[in-house]
Write a protein that holds these residues in place. Structure first.
Motif, PDB file in Angstrom:
ATOM      1  N   GLN A  42       0.814  -1.218   0.000  1.00  0.00           N
ATOM      2  CA  GLN A  42       0.000   0.000   0.000  1.00  0.00           C
ATOM      3  C   GLN A  42       0.842   1.260   0.000  1.00  0.00           C
ATOM      4  OE1 GLN A  42      -2.216  -1.058   3.440  1.00  0.00           O
ATOM      5  NE2 GLN A  42      -4.051  -1.508   2.238  1.00  0.00           N
ATOM      6  N   ALA A  43       0.304   2.280  -0.643  1.00  0.00           N
ATOM      7  CA  ALA A  43       0.950   3.594  -0.590  1.00  0.00           C
ATOM      8  C   ALA A  43      -0.003   4.660  -1.084  1.00  0.00           C
ATOM      9  CB  ALA A  43       2.197   3.604  -1.470  1.00  0.00           C
ATOM     10  N   ALA A  44       0.032   5.799  -0.435  1.00  0.00           N
ATOM     11  CA  ALA A  44      -0.645   7.021  -0.893  1.00  0.00           C
ATOM     12  C   ALA A  44      -2.091   6.784  -1.339  1.00  0.00           C
ATOM     13  CB  ALA A  44       0.173   7.650  -2.032  1.00  0.00           C
ATOM     14  N   GLY A  45      -2.808   6.000  -0.556  1.00  0.00           N
ATOM     15  CA  GLY A  45      -4.225   5.784  -0.864  1.00  0.00           C
ATOM     16  C   GLY A  45      -4.482   4.657  -1.851  1.00  0.00           C
ATOM     17  N   TRP A  46      -3.445   3.944  -2.263  1.00  0.00           N
ATOM     18  CA  TRP A  46      -3.607   2.851  -3.225  1.00  0.00           C
ATOM     19  C   TRP A  46      -3.160   1.529  -2.628  1.00  0.00           C
ATOM     20  CZ3 TRP A  46      -6.098   3.019  -7.775  1.00  0.00           C
ATOM     21  CH2 TRP A  46      -6.401   4.296  -8.271  1.00  0.00           C
ATOM     22  N   THR A  47      -3.892   0.471  -2.964  1.00  0.00           N
ATOM     23  CA  THR A  47      -3.489  -0.871  -2.587  1.00  0.00           C
ATOM     24  C   THR A  47      -3.160  -1.631  -3.859  1.00  0.00           C
ATOM     25  OG1 THR A  47      -4.891  -0.850  -0.642  1.00  0.00           O
ATOM     26  CG2 THR A  47      -4.253  -3.015  -1.477  1.00  0.00           C
ATOM     27  N   THR A 470      -3.709  -5.673  -9.614  1.00  0.00           N
ATOM     28  CA  THR A 470      -4.936  -4.902  -9.385  1.00  0.00           C
ATOM     29  C   THR A 470      -4.613  -3.762  -8.424  1.00  0.00           C
ATOM     30  OG1 THR A 470      -6.294  -6.854  -9.734  1.00  0.00           O
ATOM     31  CG2 THR A 470      -7.337  -5.010  -8.615  1.00  0.00           C
ATOM     32  N   LEU A 471      -4.962  -2.567  -8.857  1.00  0.00           N
ATOM     33  CA  LEU A 471      -4.751  -1.373  -8.029  1.00  0.00           C
ATOM     34  C   LEU A 471      -6.100  -0.856  -7.570  1.00  0.00           C
ATOM     35  CD1 LEU A 471      -2.063   0.441 -10.190  1.00  0.00           C
ATOM     36  CD2 LEU A 471      -1.824   0.018  -7.733  1.00  0.00           C
ATOM     37  N   LEU A 472      -6.272  -0.769  -6.267  1.00  0.00           N
ATOM     38  CA  LEU A 472      -7.555  -0.300  -5.723  1.00  0.00           C
ATOM     39  C   LEU A 472      -7.362   0.961  -4.890  1.00  0.00           C
ATOM     40  CD1 LEU A 472      -9.184  -3.574  -4.302  1.00  0.00           C
ATOM     41  CD2 LEU A 472      -9.507  -2.554  -6.563  1.00  0.00           C
ATOM     42  N   THR A 473      -8.370   1.811  -4.949  1.00  0.00           N
ATOM     43  CA  THR A 473      -8.385   2.978  -4.064  1.00  0.00           C
ATOM     44  C   THR A 473      -9.819   3.186  -3.592  1.00  0.00           C
ATOM     45  OG1 THR A 473      -7.633   5.276  -3.832  1.00  0.00           O
ATOM     46  CG2 THR A 473      -8.826   4.745  -5.856  1.00  0.00           C
ATOM     47  N   ASP A 474      -9.996   3.912  -2.496  1.00  0.00           N
ATOM     48  CA  ASP A 474     -11.356   4.122  -1.985  1.00  0.00           C
ATOM     49  C   ASP A 474     -12.205   4.860  -3.013  1.00  0.00           C
ATOM     50  OD1 ASP A 474     -10.696   2.859   0.294  1.00  0.00           O
ATOM     51  OD2 ASP A 474     -10.435   4.671   1.511  1.00  0.00           O
ATOM     52  N   LYS A 475     -11.653   5.931  -3.536  1.00  0.00           N
ATOM     53  CA  LYS A 475     -12.412   6.766  -4.476  1.00  0.00           C
ATOM     54  C   LYS A 475     -11.413   7.528  -5.338  1.00  0.00           C
ATOM     55  CE  LYS A 475     -16.742   9.177  -4.198  1.00  0.00           C
ATOM     56  NZ  LYS A 475     -17.817   9.641  -3.358  1.00  0.00           N
TER      57      LYS A 475
END
Ligand code: G6P
Length: 548
Positions: A42-47, A470-475
């Motif tokens: 994880q980093a800077a809002g991204w998983t 796969t890169l995920l972020t909240d929004k």
């Protein structure tokens, strides 16, 4: 550094590739219940979930060894300290300075504090954007500005356009921002039809202020302005420029106070964080532009400080090298499951292909390995009904990055859940595939005859074992979009460093430009073309005949 093929880790990876050739990802998951957890960072809002890769602990440790052996640690230090890592142009590479934390006050480059220049330019942008939004900035008939047309190409176009589109939910509704890039007259004609000269400001973005397309479109815009009620005296109310060539911008007729500076230590394709991002700031407001910079800065800090084993740009860059150089992957796909991010592959395509489309090492020798892949992609789910067929059953290995937000800006009905389900199903299908036995059973269950089963089942087989991240972020927010683009910038640098090439020049685009001028001159004159190749001669003649 010479060829990376000489490095111990490279040689070890060559041997390791043989060991991994018969290993299926499914068996890696079966053997290690912790795999998904282990291969998530994880980093800077991204998983980043990178578990669906043809890699085990040994692969990843050899890949980080390779990055270290190739000198990535010192290359990162060099970038962040302003060393001239762009060796063919003898320049620093400092897009990271454009988004440095406010707490940092000094970054000396060749005796100049670049941060002072960056902050002064942000202030200038802030004031300009505020005047446009408040209506204080008026057109030549005293009306407030309703439209901004940004004219630029390449790095002076793609980044700002893609980010402005990605941040659509944050757009202010009092000003509409349009982009014009192509020398094809249809581009600017279409945009000019939508606006009124009294209420339109043009932002001419060109680092060099010497780019054919941009200057031609800027001239067309000025001619349109002058022939639709504007006067030369009013040009300064309707034209601003972003450029490192102030003189040329002034010669064009820009008022000095409407020229926003750029510096030779920012490469075009890394410049959206500078005043080249002015159209973004106008579209979404300066507060959101600052948030974008901050998100990118968070990713910079992660890249600069995180151990390679947890470092997103390093992991993604090194895995890319694994597929390009050890599995002969020729391309890499980016598939955002986010409508607003649909143009992102085009920006990353320029960023990466212009940076790493190189065939010489830093020392000038020819490379012995493949370098930058062909970057392509498009929006999910649309691609599933088009090119995903080749991803699943084609003969080529195409590593994919799936990019998705967990929440939508437009949560209507079941749309987002369906969108997300499709994203996950694609990475899953790529990995698990379908065996002949499964295909046969499926057909039998559907009532097919033995003959039909034998005939059709082979066509339904999907080999699987195809890798993806796969890169995920909240929004998707200004901060997460900023971090995402910074992630790809650094990933490109990681790969360029491993290959030992200079990711920051682009001499390859020059020849086409020179020949373009030569051919233009031939199209508009009666020159003797007999020394040209027969194909080019015939094509010139076809054009001239059509104009006659
Ligand atoms: O900003 P400009 O000087 O107009 O340059 C625009 C673009 O043109 C060039 O051909 C380069 O390949 C790009 O890297 C650059 O971004």
């Amino acid at each position: 550094m010479g060829s990376p093929t000489e490095l111990t880790a490279w040689k070890a990876l060559t041997a390791h590739q043989q060991e991994m050739a018969s290993v299926d990802m499914k068996s890696l998951f079966a053997a290690d219940p912790q795999r998904a957890e282990k291969y998530t960072a994880q980093a800077a809002g991204w998983t980043l979930d990178y578990a669906k890769n043809r890699a085990n602990e040994k692969t990843l440790s050899l890949l980080t060894d390779l990055a270290k052996e190739a000198g990535l640690e010192s290359a990162i230090k060099g970038m962040f300290s302003g060393a001239h890592i762009n060796n063919t142009e003898d320049r620093s590479v400092l897009h990271i300075a454009l988004r440095a934390s406010q707490a940092q006050e000094i970054l000396l480059v060749d005796g100049v504090n670049v941060l002072a220049e960056v902050r002064a330019t942000l202030k200038q942008m802030d004031a300009f954007v505020a005047q446009l939004h408040s209506g204080e900035w008026k057109g030549y008939t005293g009306k407030r500005i309703t439209d901004v047309i940004s004219i630029g190409i390449g790095g002076s176009y793609l980044g700002p356009k893609v980010v402005a589109e990605a941040l659509t939910p944050y757009k202010k509704d009092n000003i509409k921002v349009h982009f014009v890039a192509n020398i094809d007259g249809s581009d600017i004609t279409g945009k000019l039809k939508q606006v009124n000269p009294e209420t339109t400001v043009f932002v001419i973005s060109s680092k060099t202020f010497g780019t054919l397309e941009t200057l031609s479109n800027a001239n067309a815009a000025r001619d349109w302005f002058l022939s639709n009620g504007g006067s030369q005296d009013n040009v300064s109310k309707h034209f601003a420029a972003v450029s490192s060539n102030v003189k040329k911008a002034v010669d064009f007729g820009m008022a000095k106070e409407n020229i926003f500076p750029m510096w030779d230590w920012v490469g075009g394709r890394y410049s959206l964080w500078s005043a080249i991002g002015l159209p973004v700031a106008i579209a979404v407001g300066m507060d959101n532009f600052y948030a974008l910079l901050d998100g990118a800065h968070q990713m910079d800090e992660h890249f600069r400080t995180a151990p390679f084993e947890e470092n997103l740009p390093v992991i993604m860059g090194a895995l890319g090298v694994w597929y390009i150089n050890f599995h002969n992957a020729q391309t890499h796909a980016l598939i955002p499951y986010d409508h607003y991010l649909r143009a992102m592959p085009a920006h990353i395509q320029q960023l990466d292909m212009e940076s790493n489309g190189k065939a010489n090492l830093l020392n000038g020798d020819g490379v012995e390995t493949d370098t930058g892949p062909i970057i392509w992609g498009g929006a999910g789910t649309n691609g599933q009904h088009a090119y995903h067929q080749l991803l699943h059953q084609g003969t080529r290995l195409v590593p994919v990055d799936f990019i998705a937000p967990l929440a939508s800006h437009n949560p209507i009905g079941e749309h987002h859940t369906q969108l997300f389900a499709n994203c996950l199903s694609q990475s899953q299908a790529l990995m698990v595939g379908k065996t002949l036995e499964q295909a046969e059973q499926e057909l039998r269950d559907a009532g097919a005859t033995a003959e039909q089963v034998a005939k059709i089942a082979p066509h339904k087989v999907i080999k699987g074992n195809r890798p993806s991240n796969t890169l995920l972020t909240d929004k998707m927010t200004p901060a997460t979009v900023g971090a995402l683009i910074a992630l790809y910038e650094h990933r490109t640098f990681v790969q360029g460093t491993i290959w030992g090439i200079n990711s920051f020049d682009q001499w390859g685009v020059e020849l086409g430009k020179v020949l373009g001028t030569d051919i233009y001159n031939r199209l508009v004159s009666d020159s003797d073309n007999s020394a040209l190749d027969a194909s080019t001669q015939a094509l010139i003649n076809a054009f001239k005949k059509a104009q006659a």
